[in-house]
Design an enzyme around this catalytic site. Structure first.
Site, PDB file in Angstrom:
ATOM      1  N   ASP A  69       6.437   9.336 -56.966  1.00 18.13           N
ATOM      2  CA  ASP A  69       6.098  10.730 -58.392  1.00 18.13           C
ATOM      3  C   ASP A  69       7.273  10.983 -57.506  1.00 18.13           C
ATOM      4  OD1 ASP A  69       4.098  11.166 -55.562  1.00 18.13           O
ATOM      5  OD2 ASP A  69       2.041  10.752 -57.203  1.00 18.13           O
ATOM      6  N   ASN A 138     -10.534  14.232 -56.820  1.00 18.64           N
ATOM      7  CA  ASN A 138     -10.716  13.286 -58.574  1.00 18.64           C
ATOM      8  C   ASN A 138     -10.851  11.487 -57.827  1.00 18.64           C
ATOM      9  OD1 ASN A 138      -8.703  13.197 -58.271  1.00 18.64           O
ATOM     10  ND2 ASN A 138      -7.713  14.861 -60.567  1.00 18.64           N
ATOM     11  N   HIS A 140      -7.623  10.367 -57.442  1.00 21.06           N
ATOM     12  CA  HIS A 140      -6.812   9.934 -58.277  1.00 21.06           C
ATOM     13  C   HIS A 140      -5.681   8.688 -56.779  1.00 21.06           C
ATOM     14  CE1 HIS A 140      -4.462  13.949 -57.631  1.00 21.06           C
ATOM     15  NE2 HIS A 140      -4.147  13.032 -56.111  1.00 21.06           N
ATOM     16  N   GLU A 145      -3.962   9.950 -62.332  1.00 13.85           N
ATOM     17  CA  GLU A 145      -5.924  10.552 -62.587  1.00 13.85           C
ATOM     18  C   GLU A 145      -6.815   9.820 -63.497  1.00 13.85           C
ATOM     19  OE1 GLU A 145      -5.670  13.283 -60.940  1.00 13.85           O
ATOM     20  OE2 GLU A 145      -4.382  14.522 -62.188  1.00 13.85           O
TER      21      GLU A 145
HETATM   22  C1  F6R Z   1       1.393  12.185 -53.624  1.00 15.22           C
HETATM   23  C2  F6R Z   1       0.617  11.357 -54.180  1.00 15.22           C
HETATM   24  C3  F6R Z   1      -1.390  12.159 -54.442  1.00 15.22           C
HETATM   25  C4  F6R Z   1      -1.296  12.244 -53.160  1.00 15.22           C
HETATM   26  C5  F6R Z   1      -2.648  12.646 -53.569  1.00 15.22           C
HETATM   27  C6  F6R Z   1      -3.642  13.957 -52.326  1.00 15.22           C
HETATM   28  O1  F6R Z   1       2.571  11.518 -53.539  1.00 15.22           O
HETATM   29  O2  F6R Z   1       0.419  10.837 -55.125  1.00 15.22           O
HETATM   30  O3  F6R Z   1      -1.871  10.951 -55.177  1.00 15.22           O
HETATM   31  O4  F6R Z   1      -1.719  11.082 -51.941  1.00 15.22           O
HETATM   32  O5  F6R Z   1      -2.646  13.902 -54.192  1.00 15.22           O
HETATM   33  O6  F6R Z   1      -2.592  15.091 -51.398  1.00 15.22           O
HETATM   34  P1  F6R Z   1      -2.742  15.693 -50.663  1.00 15.22           P
HETATM   35  O7  F6R Z   1      -2.590  14.360 -49.359  1.00 15.22           O
HETATM   36  O8  F6R Z   1      -1.839  16.494 -50.431  1.00 15.22           O
HETATM   37  O9  F6R Z   1      -3.653  16.123 -50.101  1.00 15.22           O
END
Ligand code: F6R
Length: 242
Positions: A69, A138, A140, A145
């Site tokens: 992303d 959540n 994701h 989401e």
């Molecule tokens: C990042 C991504 C997100 C993160 C998730 C957890 O490329 O796709 O899904 O893996 O938001 O983020 P952290 O690791 O910062 O807790």
């Protein structure tokens, strides 16, 4: 449930274990297509990979990568863009060919065209061999989401308030956190041959509990992983505390 679960003590062990899986993948196939994630979770993995590269244990010279992303509106040189993150945390420190690294372009004039081309580039490369994932509180994965269709392909997404809040720690204020992102879709992720999900810390404990014990539902995107034939979860003790 086919998910393979590896329980480790802490963040460092999670990162080391994950780096072993990535290095094995590259040793088995030096031209592997890796799917990469950003955020706090894989930072330790990238540090371990740099160490292993410096020790001569692995070369990335024939590896291709696709990130999950990118924020809409942030140029690649913006210090909170995921392009910038990948250069700083991994690409600048190993022998990967930057022409073989891919992230969505968050400042593309035609975002619809950008997402279609990104999806096509992954397909043309032959699909992802090993996808690294983190998980949102959540549920994701990528920036898919809750409520995202399991059939989704790379798309423009509106970020949940909870996600913007969680990520505001990297920005001066929450107002600076982009409202939209480009994300690989859930079907894009599920097409990967192998998936490694990293989970660390108390803040992820409820999400991990729901993933392991809950139903498969679009309300909790990560639950789709239960339908994948080759998923490994590496999670630490704090992540198992719920
Ligand atoms: C990042 C991504 C997100 C993160 C998730 C957890 O490329 O796709 O899904 O893996 O938001 O983020 P952290 O690791 O910062 O807790």
């Amino acid at each position: 449930m086919t998910m393979n679960i590896i329980k480790v003590k802490n963040y460092d062990e999670m990162s080391k274990k994950a780096s072993e899986l990535v290095v094995n993948q590259i040793k088995n196939n030096p031209s592997s297509i890796l799917g990469l994630a950003t955020g706090s979770t894989p930072e330790g993995l990238y540090l371990e990979l740099i160490k292993k590269y410096n020790n001569g244990e692995v070369s990335f010279k024939d590896v291709t990568s696709f990130n999950l992303d990118e924020y809409v509106g942030l140029a690649p040189d913006h210090d909170q863009s995921y392009n910038y993150y990948m250069n700083e945390k991994l690409f600048n420190h190993v022998d990967i060919d930057k022409n073989k690294t891919h992230l969505p372009n968050g400042i593309a004039e035609d975002l619809q065209q950008e997402v279609e081309q990104y999806e096509q580039k992954i397909a043309e490369a032959g699909g992802i061999d090993l996808q690294i994932l983190g998980i949102g509180t959540n549920g994701h994965i990528g920036f898919n989401e809750p409520g995202t269709p399991f059939t989704s392909r790379t798309h423009v997404v509106e970020l949940d308030e909870s996600t913007r809040e969680a990520n505001s720690r990297f920005f001066a204020s929450i107002d600076d956190v982009p409202t939209h992102a480009i994300s690989s879709g859930i079907a894009t992720i599920m097409n990967s041959k192998q998936i490694v999900l990293l989970v660390s810390g108390k803040s992820k404990a409820e999400a991990l509990h729901r993933l392991i014990n809950g139903d498969i539902s679009e309300d909790f995107p990560a639950s789709v992983l239960k339908n994948h034939p080759n998923v490994t979860i590496i999670a630490d003790e704090e992540a198992f505390s719920a």
